[in-house]
Write a protein that holds these residues in place. Sequence first.
Motif, mmCIF file in Angstrom:
data_model
loop_
_atom_site.group_PDB
_atom_site.id
_atom_site.type_symbol
_atom_site.label_atom_id
_atom_site.label_comp_id
_atom_site.label_asym_id
_atom_site.label_seq_id
_atom_site.Cartn_x
_atom_site.Cartn_y
_atom_site.Cartn_z
ATOM 1 N N LEU A 170 0.947 -1.317 -0.266
ATOM 2 C CA LEU A 170 -0.162 0.032 0.047
ATOM 3 C C LEU A 170 0.945 0.999 -0.165
ATOM 4 C CD1 LEU A 170 -2.516 2.134 0.533
ATOM 5 C CD2 LEU A 170 -2.796 0.888 3.368
ATOM 6 N N ALA A 171 1.713 1.041 0.835
ATOM 7 C CA ALA A 171 2.737 2.765 1.034
ATOM 8 C C ALA A 171 3.484 2.895 -0.192
ATOM 9 C CB ALA A 171 4.049 1.917 2.130
ATOM 10 N N GLN A 172 3.888 1.687 -1.155
ATOM 11 C CA GLN A 172 4.986 1.938 -2.687
ATOM 12 C C GLN A 172 4.388 1.880 -2.981
ATOM 13 O OE1 GLN A 172 7.895 1.626 -2.548
ATOM 14 N NE2 GLN A 172 8.430 -0.358 -1.002
ATOM 15 N N THR A 173 2.277 2.293 -3.453
ATOM 16 C CA THR A 173 1.244 2.034 -4.520
ATOM 17 C C THR A 173 0.886 3.829 -4.427
ATOM 18 O OG1 THR A 173 -0.463 1.253 -3.267
ATOM 19 C CG2 THR A 173 0.299 0.096 -4.497
ATOM 20 N N ILE A 174 0.903 3.984 -3.137
ATOM 21 C CA ILE A 174 0.316 4.883 -2.584
ATOM 22 C C ILE A 174 1.499 6.881 -3.039
ATOM 23 C CG2 ILE A 174 1.419 5.570 -0.494
ATOM 24 C CD1 ILE A 174 -2.685 6.185 -2.094
ATOM 25 N N ASN A 175 2.523 6.126 -4.000
ATOM 26 C CA ASN A 175 3.515 7.443 -3.682
ATOM 27 C C ASN A 175 3.988 6.893 -5.107
ATOM 28 O OD1 ASN A 175 5.787 8.214 -1.639
ATOM 29 N ND2 ASN A 175 4.662 6.133 -0.584
ATOM 30 N N VAL A 176 2.788 6.296 -6.148
ATOM 31 C CA VAL A 176 3.101 6.702 -7.566
ATOM 32 C C VAL A 176 1.748 7.534 -7.472
ATOM 33 C CG1 VAL A 176 4.539 5.449 -7.700
ATOM 34 C CG2 VAL A 176 1.863 4.266 -8.040
ATOM 35 N N PHE A 177 1.082 8.139 -6.597
ATOM 36 C CA PHE A 177 -0.154 8.885 -6.982
ATOM 37 C C PHE A 177 -0.319 9.819 -7.986
ATOM 38 C CE2 PHE A 177 -2.402 12.634 -5.701
ATOM 39 C CZ PHE A 177 -3.563 11.922 -5.708
ATOM 40 N N PRO A 178 0.826 10.294 -8.054
ATOM 41 C CA PRO A 178 0.449 11.423 -8.716
ATOM 42 C C PRO A 178 0.919 11.576 -9.983
ATOM 43 C CG PRO A 178 2.198 12.567 -6.969
ATOM 44 C CD PRO A 178 2.418 10.249 -6.677
ATOM 45 N N GLU A 179 0.837 9.726 -11.043
ATOM 46 C CA GLU A 179 1.821 10.031 -11.894
ATOM 47 C C GLU A 179 0.378 9.655 -12.468
ATOM 48 O OE1 GLU A 179 3.779 9.482 -13.753
ATOM 49 O OE2 GLU A 179 5.498 10.321 -12.239
ATOM 50 N N LEU A 180 -1.340 9.617 -11.865
ATOM 51 C CA LEU A 180 -2.427 8.235 -12.052
ATOM 52 C C LEU A 180 -3.006 10.429 -12.787
ATOM 53 C CD1 LEU A 180 -1.848 6.163 -10.956
ATOM 54 C CD2 LEU A 180 -4.233 5.854 -10.724
ATOM 55 N N PHE A 181 -2.903 11.431 -12.221
ATOM 56 C CA PHE A 181 -3.277 12.819 -12.630
ATOM 57 C C PHE A 181 -1.951 14.014 -12.587
ATOM 58 C CE2 PHE A 181 -4.988 9.648 -9.771
ATOM 59 C CZ PHE A 181 -6.249 9.165 -10.392
ATOM 60 N N HIS A 182 -3.061 14.738 -13.932
ATOM 61 C CA HIS A 182 -2.376 15.777 -14.157
ATOM 62 C C HIS A 182 -4.095 16.298 -14.235
ATOM 63 C CE1 HIS A 182 0.769 12.994 -16.669
ATOM 64 N NE2 HIS A 182 0.016 12.905 -15.845
ATOM 65 N N GLN B 137 0.445 6.781 -18.723
ATOM 66 C CA GLN B 137 1.598 6.425 -20.324
ATOM 67 C C GLN B 137 3.065 5.979 -18.424
ATOM 68 O OE1 GLN B 137 1.692 9.587 -22.653
ATOM 69 N NE2 GLN B 137 2.024 8.353 -24.333
ATOM 70 N N TRP B 138 2.903 4.788 -18.302
ATOM 71 C CA TRP B 138 3.906 4.809 -16.880
ATOM 72 C C TRP B 138 4.845 3.598 -17.140
ATOM 73 C CZ3 TRP B 138 -2.067 3.004 -15.417
ATOM 74 C CH2 TRP B 138 -2.132 4.203 -15.151
ATOM 75 N N ASP B 139 6.059 4.061 -17.935
ATOM 76 C CA ASP B 139 6.629 2.599 -18.657
ATOM 77 C C ASP B 139 8.021 3.477 -18.254
ATOM 78 O OD1 ASP B 139 4.812 -0.066 -19.120
ATOM 79 O OD2 ASP B 139 4.565 0.647 -21.150
ATOM 80 N N GLY B 140 8.086 3.923 -17.348
ATOM 81 C CA GLY B 140 8.960 5.060 -17.257
ATOM 82 C C GLY B 140 9.542 5.301 -15.618
ATOM 83 N N VAL B 141 10.293 6.368 -15.388
ATOM 84 C CA VAL B 141 10.670 6.549 -14.113
ATOM 85 C C VAL B 141 9.559 7.564 -13.624
ATOM 86 C CG1 VAL B 141 11.896 7.752 -12.325
ATOM 87 C CG2 VAL B 141 13.050 6.830 -14.431
ATOM 88 N N PRO B 142 9.055 7.313 -12.522
ATOM 89 C CA PRO B 142 7.634 8.103 -11.953
ATOM 90 C C PRO B 142 8.157 9.707 -11.998
ATOM 91 C CG PRO B 142 8.109 6.107 -10.852
ATOM 92 C CD PRO B 142 8.786 6.019 -11.260
ATOM 93 N N MET B 143 7.635 10.427 -12.387
ATOM 94 C CA MET B 143 7.909 12.127 -11.890
ATOM 95 C C MET B 143 8.342 11.764 -10.684
ATOM 96 S SD MET B 143 6.755 15.118 -11.170
ATOM 97 C CE MET B 143 4.823 14.765 -10.882
ATOM 98 N N ALA B 144 7.487 11.875 -9.975
ATOM 99 C CA ALA B 144 8.510 12.616 -8.649
ATOM 100 C C ALA B 144 10.326 11.769 -7.972
ATOM 101 C CB ALA B 144 7.116 12.076 -7.507
ATOM 102 N N THR B 145 9.817 10.547 -8.661
ATOM 103 C CA THR B 145 10.645 9.898 -8.424
ATOM 104 C C THR B 145 11.496 10.015 -8.748
ATOM 105 O OG1 THR B 145 9.957 7.875 -8.218
ATOM 106 C CG2 THR B 145 12.251 7.553 -8.746
#
Length: 612
Positions: free
Chosen positions: A352-364, A443-451
């Motif tokens: 849950l903690a790992q997935t919640i940290n990619v949240f910004p990728e879903l929305f612009h 388009q998620w096949d890359g480094v997450p923006m926040a990462t």
Amino acid sequence: MTRFHALLTFTFLLCGSFSALAAEQPAQRLQRELTPLATLLSGGVDAFELSVDADLPIDGDKQKIVLRLRKLANGDYEFAGTHKDYSFVLQRVQNQTTFALPHHKVAFVGSGESPQEDHLAAKGISGRLVSTDSTASKYVTLVLNAKPEAFASLIGFLLKPELDAETNQWRLGDKITAGFSDEGKHCKLNSQEIEINVKLTHELENDSLAWSVPDDFKITELPRDEIERQLVRGVRRATEILAPETRLIKPPHNSRKVENGELRWVEGQRVCILSGTPEQVGLAHGQLLKEEALKTIDSVLYTFGTFNTIRTGTWFHHDLNDAYKRLAPHIPERHKQETKALATALEIDEHLAQTINVFPELFHCSGFAVFGSATTDGKLYHGRVLDYMTTIGLQDAATTFIVSVDGKIPFANVGYAGFIGSVTGMNTKSISLGEMGGRGEGQWDGVPMATLMRRALEECSTLQEVMTLWETSPRTCEYYYVFADGKTNEAVGVAATPEAIEFIQPGQGHERLGEGIKDSVVLSAGSRLEKLRERVLEKHGKIDAETAIWLMSRPVAMKSNLHNALFVPEDGILYVANANHKHPAAERPYVKLNLKELLQSSVQQRAVSKKD
């Protein structure tokens, strides 16, 4: 009222608004008229049907919301809501919970035993749906513990309506009227902006629920506890966002220390100082900000997640998991270790903690850098405006992190408890960064923006190194950035997609940004871009820290303005403003923070800890 707020109100209306709706004055007649609704709310009616037809101002237009609640004597019930763009049906019977979305022709179904916690059983549901951190909890407590007649009298006394003899209606102030009919089972509220009709039926014609899943609906089987936890925690957090208790509006300023971390308050803002290995940083983060991080999770995963499920017709957890599977291979192992330690401290599931940290990728959002001839002293000033969803309550967890991971460049990260990535930051090498979301969801096949942003803060000492990191890394979605280097008075605007990247130099004209402005990079969109350009041109050559902050004021910043930051990278100084529940960040005080001084206190703390 935004659509998101309308939808939160959609799910919240029965919990809080009906209580307020029942609130009039202790005249004998008013007590009699209010008693049927008070009896229902206090659980004194085993079987009933309640309907609410409301015309509310949403996005500048009057829009209709219709709610229907039907409850049987055995505890089974059906709650449905419709709007021109959204609809839902929640049906709960003894061995099954169904959450259906008629607009999308989908239904999520969970069967089996009722969950032990965060369940949707009718008995006592108000206490689970309304948070103690919401002012609405006072009404719920009153409803559940007072006799209906006493409740009606007390609420009537508090609101003090006046009876208009000509219209035979109650007046609440100058704008709202309330009328009752059918022995109090029908109530109508009116003002220039709203019209709400409430009808009660205590005697049901048949002992059954009317709705069943149509044959053309797609059915998704889910664990029953997952469905019920999603809705209970989503609504509960929504009650805090819509009607926050004082503790959220003015949180206690309790500073504290743990090994490898310190939480301090600077002029009303949280500053969290973390240092050590990734595991130590993650653990200290969770220990210092556990309550705030859990608020973040509830805001994102449950409140926004419920809204997004209704909006899209897809289960939010599935979207998040799908995104994480594709993003995870591009996340550094040290960040995963930090997040794992954070999960341990928060006592939540690691996944849950790992997935919640990619949240910004879903929305612009807006950003600028000015220097040289544009400023009074030639220094570089980098402004960053984050216009992002104040409606989900992230401001309750707003925190500026001062982070020093062993072997990496120390940095400041303007963010939120529970998130380790960055959208706004500056490091000790005078590098500062801000982003602005675009299109390309999925388009998620890359480094997450926040990462990628955090990697730049940890790894890059020059502007060229930042640019190279972006050029050589697989990217996600569409994002725009302003990168700056206060050592050399360099800045660049960036337009990046998975397929291409473009760097816009200071003074360079661009078809989407207009003519170039000397010694300036200006990034925004629409009327906000026009206003920002106008301001930069007006103050060109006279810009200092105070003026740079003014550049970010409304309307350059939107109503959804979550935080603003002004970096003076050469000096290691940042100014931060965070939104609260009433005002966007641009209308809130800025706090001046000195990165070098804050890091020095971190070094001193670690020295004391090692000595002990």
